[in-house]
Scaffold this motif. Structure first.
Motif, PDB file in Angstrom:
ATOM      1  N   GLY A  32     -12.341 -32.349  -3.095  1.00  9.50           N
ATOM      2  CA  GLY A  32     -11.763 -32.330  -4.434  1.00  9.50           C
ATOM      3  C   GLY A  32     -12.172 -31.153  -5.280  1.00  9.50           C
ATOM      4  N   ALA A  33     -12.791 -30.123  -4.677  1.00 13.59           N
ATOM      5  CA  ALA A  33     -13.240 -28.959  -5.443  1.00 13.59           C
ATOM      6  C   ALA A  33     -12.048 -28.112  -5.889  1.00 13.59           C
ATOM      7  CB  ALA A  33     -14.196 -28.106  -4.606  1.00 13.59           C
ATOM      8  N   ALA A  34     -12.231 -27.418  -7.007  1.00 15.43           N
ATOM      9  CA  ALA A  34     -11.179 -26.538  -7.525  1.00 15.43           C
ATOM     10  C   ALA A  34     -11.009 -25.330  -6.601  1.00 15.43           C
ATOM     11  CB  ALA A  34     -11.524 -26.079  -8.931  1.00 15.43           C
ATOM     12  N   LEU A  93      -9.074 -15.038  -3.408  1.00 10.06           N
ATOM     13  CA  LEU A  93      -9.217 -16.484  -3.248  1.00 10.06           C
ATOM     14  C   LEU A  93     -10.498 -16.883  -3.961  1.00 10.06           C
ATOM     15  CD1 LEU A  93      -7.642 -18.730  -1.880  1.00 10.06           C
ATOM     16  CD2 LEU A  93      -9.037 -18.393   0.159  1.00 10.06           C
ATOM     17  N   LEU A  94     -10.377 -17.784  -4.933  1.00 13.42           N
ATOM     18  CA  LEU A  94     -11.508 -18.109  -5.800  1.00 13.42           C
ATOM     19  C   LEU A  94     -11.905 -19.578  -5.645  1.00 13.42           C
ATOM     20  CD1 LEU A  94      -9.257 -16.215  -7.669  1.00 13.42           C
ATOM     21  CD2 LEU A  94     -11.394 -15.952  -8.921  1.00 13.42           C
ATOM     22  N   PRO A  95     -12.772 -19.895  -4.677  1.00 14.19           N
ATOM     23  CA  PRO A  95     -13.262 -21.279  -4.539  1.00 14.19           C
ATOM     24  C   PRO A  95     -14.048 -21.682  -5.780  1.00 14.19           C
ATOM     25  CG  PRO A  95     -13.753 -19.969  -2.579  1.00 14.19           C
ATOM     26  CD  PRO A  95     -13.305 -19.020  -3.640  1.00 14.19           C
ATOM     27  N   SER A  96     -13.991 -22.963  -6.128  1.00 15.41           N
ATOM     28  CA  SER A  96     -14.723 -23.537  -7.268  1.00 15.41           C
ATOM     29  C   SER A  96     -14.267 -22.979  -8.613  1.00 15.41           C
ATOM     30  CB  SER A  96     -16.241 -23.318  -7.118  1.00 15.41           C
ATOM     31  OG  SER A  96     -16.693 -23.826  -5.886  1.00 15.41           O
ATOM     32  N   HIS A  97     -13.104 -22.320  -8.656  1.00 10.76           N
ATOM     33  CA  HIS A  97     -12.538 -21.815  -9.911  1.00 10.76           C
ATOM     34  C   HIS A  97     -11.232 -22.564 -10.195  1.00 10.76           C
ATOM     35  CE1 HIS A  97     -15.284 -18.527  -9.067  1.00 10.76           C
ATOM     36  NE2 HIS A  97     -14.988 -17.942 -10.221  1.00 10.76           N
ATOM     37  N   ASP A  98     -11.137 -23.199 -11.377  1.00 10.77           N
ATOM     38  CA  ASP A  98      -9.826 -23.697 -11.771  1.00 10.77           C
ATOM     39  C   ASP A  98      -9.015 -22.526 -12.311  1.00 10.77           C
ATOM     40  OD1 ASP A  98     -10.589 -23.239 -14.456  1.00 10.77           O
ATOM     41  OD2 ASP A  98     -11.266 -25.298 -14.709  1.00 10.77           O
ATOM     42  N   THR A  99      -7.770 -22.766 -12.675  1.00 15.03           N
ATOM     43  CA  THR A  99      -6.899 -21.653 -13.060  1.00 15.03           C
ATOM     44  C   THR A  99      -7.371 -20.959 -14.338  1.00 15.03           C
ATOM     45  OG1 THR A  99      -5.421 -23.251 -14.136  1.00 15.03           O
ATOM     46  CG2 THR A  99      -4.842 -22.534 -11.901  1.00 15.03           C
ATOM     47  N   GLU A 125       2.897 -22.686   0.077  1.00 21.24           N
ATOM     48  CA  GLU A 125       3.285 -23.104  -1.276  1.00 21.24           C
ATOM     49  C   GLU A 125       2.383 -22.456  -2.319  1.00 21.24           C
ATOM     50  OE1 GLU A 125       4.272 -27.303  -2.069  1.00 21.24           O
ATOM     51  OE2 GLU A 125       3.806 -27.598   0.048  1.00 21.24           O
ATOM     52  N   LEU A 126       1.071 -22.438  -2.048  1.00 23.48           N
ATOM     53  CA  LEU A 126       0.134 -21.842  -2.993  1.00 23.48           C
ATOM     54  C   LEU A 126       0.404 -20.342  -3.124  1.00 23.48           C
ATOM     55  CD1 LEU A 126      -2.230 -22.837  -4.728  1.00 23.48           C
ATOM     56  CD2 LEU A 126      -3.775 -22.058  -2.931  1.00 23.48           C
ATOM     57  N   VAL A 127       0.659 -19.694  -2.005  1.00 30.82           N
ATOM     58  CA  VAL A 127       0.981 -18.260  -2.031  1.00 30.82           C
ATOM     59  C   VAL A 127       2.256 -18.018  -2.821  1.00 30.82           C
ATOM     60  CG1 VAL A 127       1.599 -16.254  -0.623  1.00 30.82           C
ATOM     61  CG2 VAL A 127      -0.178 -17.823   0.168  1.00 30.82           C
ATOM     62  N   GLU A 128       3.257 -18.862  -2.586  1.00 31.37           N
ATOM     63  CA  GLU A 128       4.536 -18.709  -3.274  1.00 31.37           C
ATOM     64  C   GLU A 128       4.384 -18.906  -4.770  1.00 31.37           C
ATOM     65  OE1 GLU A 128       8.301 -17.887  -4.137  1.00 31.37           O
ATOM     66  OE2 GLU A 128       7.287 -17.558  -2.238  1.00 31.37           O
ATOM     67  N   GLN A 129       3.571 -19.876  -5.171  1.00 33.76           N
ATOM     68  CA  GLN A 129       3.350 -20.111  -6.602  1.00 33.76           C
ATOM     69  C   GLN A 129       2.652 -18.922  -7.258  1.00 33.76           C
ATOM     70  OE1 GLN A 129       1.280 -23.833  -7.050  1.00 33.76           O
ATOM     71  NE2 GLN A 129       2.982 -25.052  -6.248  1.00 33.76           N
ATOM     72  N   ALA A 130       1.635 -18.394  -6.589  1.00 36.50           N
ATOM     73  CA  ALA A 130       0.935 -17.217  -7.129  1.00 36.50           C
ATOM     74  C   ALA A 130       1.884 -16.024  -7.200  1.00 36.50           C
ATOM     75  CB  ALA A 130      -0.282 -16.893  -6.266  1.00 36.50           C
ATOM     76  N   ASP A 131       2.737 -15.894  -6.193  1.00 37.39           N
ATOM     77  CA  ASP A 131       3.700 -14.792  -6.169  1.00 37.39           C
ATOM     78  C   ASP A 131       4.725 -14.928  -7.301  1.00 37.39           C
ATOM     79  OD1 ASP A 131       4.304 -12.390  -4.720  1.00 37.39           O
ATOM     80  OD2 ASP A 131       6.148 -13.355  -4.034  1.00 37.39           O
ATOM     81  N   GLN A 132       5.169 -16.147  -7.565  1.00 32.44           N
ATOM     82  CA  GLN A 132       6.107 -16.367  -8.671  1.00 32.44           C
ATOM     83  C   GLN A 132       5.445 -16.068 -10.012  1.00 32.44           C
ATOM     84  OE1 GLN A 132       8.252 -20.082  -8.696  1.00 32.44           O
ATOM     85  NE2 GLN A 132       8.666 -20.008  -6.505  1.00 32.44           N
ATOM     86  N   ALA A 133       4.183 -16.438 -10.145  1.00 35.49           N
ATOM     87  CA  ALA A 133       3.453 -16.140 -11.379  1.00 35.49           C
ATOM     88  C   ALA A 133       3.292 -14.629 -11.549  1.00 35.49           C
ATOM     89  CB  ALA A 133       2.087 -16.820 -11.352  1.00 35.49           C
ATOM     90  N   LEU A 161      -7.547 -18.924   3.833  1.00 36.44           N
ATOM     91  CA  LEU A 161      -6.820 -19.736   2.851  1.00 36.44           C
ATOM     92  C   LEU A 161      -6.640 -21.161   3.370  1.00 36.44           C
ATOM     93  CD1 LEU A 161      -5.174 -20.162   0.280  1.00 36.44           C
ATOM     94  CD2 LEU A 161      -3.184 -19.215   1.475  1.00 36.44           C
ATOM     95  N   GLU A 162      -6.263 -21.273   4.624  1.00 38.41           N
ATOM     96  CA  GLU A 162      -6.085 -22.595   5.225  1.00 38.41           C
ATOM     97  C   GLU A 162      -7.401 -23.364   5.240  1.00 38.41           C
ATOM     98  OE1 GLU A 162      -3.769 -24.481   9.080  1.00 38.41           O
ATOM     99  OE2 GLU A 162      -3.862 -22.327   8.798  1.00 38.41           O
ATOM    100  N   GLU A 163      -8.488 -22.661   5.542  1.00 38.77           N
ATOM    101  CA  GLU A 163      -9.805 -23.300   5.590  1.00 38.77           C
ATOM    102  C   GLU A 163     -10.237 -23.765   4.202  1.00 38.77           C
ATOM    103  OE1 GLU A 163     -13.477 -24.696   6.949  1.00 38.77           O
ATOM    104  OE2 GLU A 163     -11.630 -24.222   8.020  1.00 38.77           O
ATOM    105  N   GLU A 164     -10.022 -22.937   3.181  1.00 35.84           N
ATOM    106  CA  GLU A 164     -10.432 -23.299   1.826  1.00 35.84           C
ATOM    107  C   GLU A 164      -9.585 -24.451   1.280  1.00 35.84           C
ATOM    108  OE1 GLU A 164     -13.019 -22.405   0.149  1.00 35.84           O
ATOM    109  OE2 GLU A 164     -13.692 -20.999   1.676  1.00 35.84           O
ATOM    110  N   ILE A 165      -8.306 -24.466   1.607  1.00 35.83           N
ATOM    111  CA  ILE A 165      -7.459 -25.595   1.196  1.00 35.83           C
ATOM    112  C   ILE A 165      -7.947 -26.880   1.841  1.00 35.83           C
ATOM    113  CG2 ILE A 165      -5.148 -26.597   1.472  1.00 35.83           C
ATOM    114  CD1 ILE A 165      -3.974 -23.867   0.923  1.00 35.83           C
ATOM    115  N   ARG A 166      -8.333 -26.803   3.108  1.00 40.72           N
ATOM    116  CA  ARG A 166      -8.848 -27.980   3.814  1.00 40.72           C
ATOM    117  C   ARG A 166     -10.130 -28.491   3.128  1.00 40.72           C
ATOM    118  NH1 ARG A 166     -12.531 -29.383   7.461  1.00 40.72           N
ATOM    119  NH2 ARG A 166     -13.345 -27.265   7.586  1.00 40.72           N
ATOM    120  N   LYS A 167     -11.005 -27.567   2.696  1.00 50.05           N
ATOM    121  CA  LYS A 167     -12.232 -27.972   2.005  1.00 50.05           C
ATOM    122  C   LYS A 167     -11.919 -28.654   0.672  1.00 50.05           C
ATOM    123  CE  LYS A 167     -15.202 -24.303   3.889  1.00 50.05           C
ATOM    124  NZ  LYS A 167     -15.948 -23.062   3.553  1.00 50.05           N
TER     125      LYS A 167
END
Length: 612
Positions: free
Chosen positions: A271-273, A329-335, A383-391, A260-266
């Motif tokens: 600027g990829a989704a 974890l879905l690289p290159s996928h918007d929501t 933060e991303l994990v927390e947002q997904a968890d809240q959803a 997750l940390e690596e994909e966020i860094r990418k």
């Protein structure tokens, strides 16, 4: 697409660097080879062919090194021995011929990579030879009195290799040059030391034992290359077992955190989704209690197999997050794309046969899922994990067997939730009523400023919620500061000021104890960071600080300047504006500072216009 221009610029710089290295390598070959090889004797040509063969064999027996799989081969020992025994021109001739053969053998490798590798080797060989000569070394037998010359020249060889490769990563990937150098040296040091020692062994064997010595060296080097290859295979096997959940065969939670940390860094870089989905089996406890843990484990494995099959040959990374919960974890996928994919998985599960599904309220297997998309102002992977968890929590609350995107509630639901959250925070802030009334009033004023500014910035509902609630709760950590320090009229002592600075860390910890306010932690923790990197607690600089946190810093400082404080003089609005401009670029984001000043100036004009 955002970031694509920047990404192209990085690669253009990378290609420029490659061309520069290639031109340098070819120029050095022409200068230092001196066209001497046509004058070689048959005996010398025999050694050229023999050493070219050894270099090609060792290059083809390349291996990878743990932990990151950096490529390595032992052919450098041949080139170093050529320098020590035969000299620079001979070494460059061997390099030229072996590179030509490798270019033919490895036709699947693009041509410029062959040329780049050749040029890198040329630069390394030239630098090593000049260093060796500079410290008194000369071609011939190994001389024990010149061991320092061998050691220093080999260190130069290694250093140039690490530097030339690290510069490429620095230019293309914008990785830290120092960190890349450290990583390369740490990962390849053992293999390189083996190479350097082997070069001295080959020097002795070639000079004193001729071709027999070369054959013995080649046998030893092949065995060593094979051993390194087996070591890497064993490492990968152990790593694979360590990264997998034993029951489901999916990646485990620890691996998920790393990737997750690596994909966020990418995503930050290009600027990829990127979207994260959290999945939880509906009414799993009911099934577990009715059929027992063994059947419950079978249901977990069943869903895991379905997720694995549905994501095969895709870049989607599926992990078992814990219990009956999974993460995708879905690289290159918007929501929106992520929701479409997860919904398809949900319907597939609904239509799957499994023993005991009749006890579920839905009458079938089902899961609820929450999706969060990466945004540039995401401060931390949590933060991303927390947002997904809240959803996910919201999807459960809406009746289960559904997929929800974080922040996609109706406007009415958002207003109701927001009002309740404001009341919840105000209940906590009421503790300031007896301890520090000024902090209570300051928090309320900053909240009102944030409400106005969020409208001026045209923030979406989700960003507005986080920004305004973050403004309201930003000083909650001051509850941990002793009453005497909070209300001290005189200037704070250095140790007292250090204690005050801790309020951002204490406040963050307080927010993290409440699931509803975890995503507000950055506003609490970072509102004293400075644009020039001299703030606290981390010393983040510029855009390392989330944009709305930078805005909160301006609002917080403006209110602090224009209201009474025990340890500073109160400023008028005009004086505060002058101070904001004076600190733009150092303490404050210059662009946001001007935006806030325009808002304040328009706000100050309203009463005057109304009175006309």
């Amino acid at each position: 697409m955002p970031g694509s221009t920047s990404d192209n610029n990085k690669w253009n710089l990378g290609y420029t660097y490659v061309y520069a290295v290639c031109i340098t390598g070819i120029a050095l070959l022409l200068i230092y080879n001196q066209g001497i090889f046509p004058h070689y004797t048959p005996s010398t040509w025999g050694w050229v062919y023999a050493l070219v063969g050894a270099a090609v064999i060792l290059a083809l027996l390349s291996f990878q090194l743990p932990p990151h799989g950096n490529g390595m081969s032992l052919d450098s020992s041949v080139y170093l021995a050529c320098i020590f025994v035969f000299g620079l021109s001979f070494a460059l001739t061997v390099l030229l011929l072996s590179s030509f053969i490798l270019c033919i053998v490895k036709r699947d490798t693009i041509w410029w990579k062959h040329l780049f590798n050749f040029s890198v080797y040329t630069i390394m060989i030239m630098a090593t030879s000049l260093t060796f000569s500079g410290f008194g070394g000369s071609s011939g037998p190994l001389l024990s009195g010149l061991l320092h010359a061998y050691a220093i020249s080999m260190a130069i060889y290694f250093s140039f290799n690490a530097l030339l490769i690290a510069l490429f990563y620095y230019i293309v990937l914008k990785a830290s040059l120092l960190d890349t150098l450290k990583g390369l040296m740490r990962d390849t040091l053992l293999a390189y030391l083996s190479t350097l020692v082997l070069s001295l062994v080959l020097t002795i064997l070639v000079y004193h034992n001729g071709i027999v010595g070369l054959v013995l060296f080649l046998c030893l080097s092949v065995l060593l290359s094979y051993s390194f290859k087996q070591m890497f295979t064993m490492y990968r096997s152990i790593e694979e077992r360590a990264n997998r959940d034993q029951r489901t065969g999916l990646f485990n939670h620890s691996y998920f955190e790393v990737v997750l940390e690596e994909e966020i860094r990418k995503s930050q870089m290009n600027g990829a989704a990127l979207s994260l989905a959290m999945i939880d089996i509906d009414d799993f406890k009911k099934y577990n209690d009715h059929f027992g843990h063994l059947k419950g484990d079978g249901l977990i494995v069943f869903l895991a197999e379905m997720l694995k099959n549905e994501t095969t040959d895709s870049e989607i990374i599926v992990s078992r997050y814990g219990g009956e919960e999974f993460s995708l974890l879905l690289p290159s996928h918007d929501t929106v794309q992520a929701k479409s994919f997860i919904d398809r998985l949900r319907k597939t599960l609904n239509n799957s046969l499994f023993e005991g599904t009749e006890i579920f309220p839905q009458g079938c297997l089902s899961f609820s899922a929450g999706i969060a998309g990466y945004q540039p102002d995401i401060h931390d992977k949590s933060e991303l994990v927390e947002q997904a968890d809240q959803a996910l929590y919201y999807a459960k609350k809406q009746g289960k067997n559904m997929v929800h995107i974080f922040g996609n509630q109706s406007l009415l639901e958002q207003d109701i939730d927001f009002s309740q959250e404001v009341r919840d925070i105000e209940q906590q802030l009421n503790l300031f009523m007896y301890k520090d009334l000024e902090t209570f009033k300051h928090s309320k004023r900053v909240f009102r400023y944030a409400m106005d500014v969020s409208e001026q910035l045209h923030l979406d509902a989700l960003s507005k919620r986080k920004f305004t609630l973050g403004a309201l709760i930003h000083d909650i950590g001051k509850l941990e500061i002793p009453w005497g320090i909070l209300n001290k009229k005189d200037k704070l002592e250095p140790e007292e000021w250090e204690m005050v600075k801790w309020h951002v860390t204490w406040g963050k910890k307080m927010a993290l104890t409440n699931d509803k306010f975890k995503d507000l932690a950055p506003y609490i923790e970072l509102h004293h960071e400075r644009y020039d990197g001299t703030g606290y607690p981390y010393g983040f600089k510029g855009e390392e600080i989330p944009r709305l946190c930078r805005m909160l810093t301006i609002i917080d400082s403006f209110d602090a300047m224009t209201t009474e404080r025990p340890y500073q003089t109160t400023k008028s609005v005009d004086e505060a504006i002058v101070e904001l401009r004076a600190c733009a670029g150092s303490q404050f984001d210059p662009e946001l500072t001007e935006f806030f000043i325009r808002y304040i100036e328009s706000r100050e004009l309203r009463p005057k216009v109304a009175s006309l």
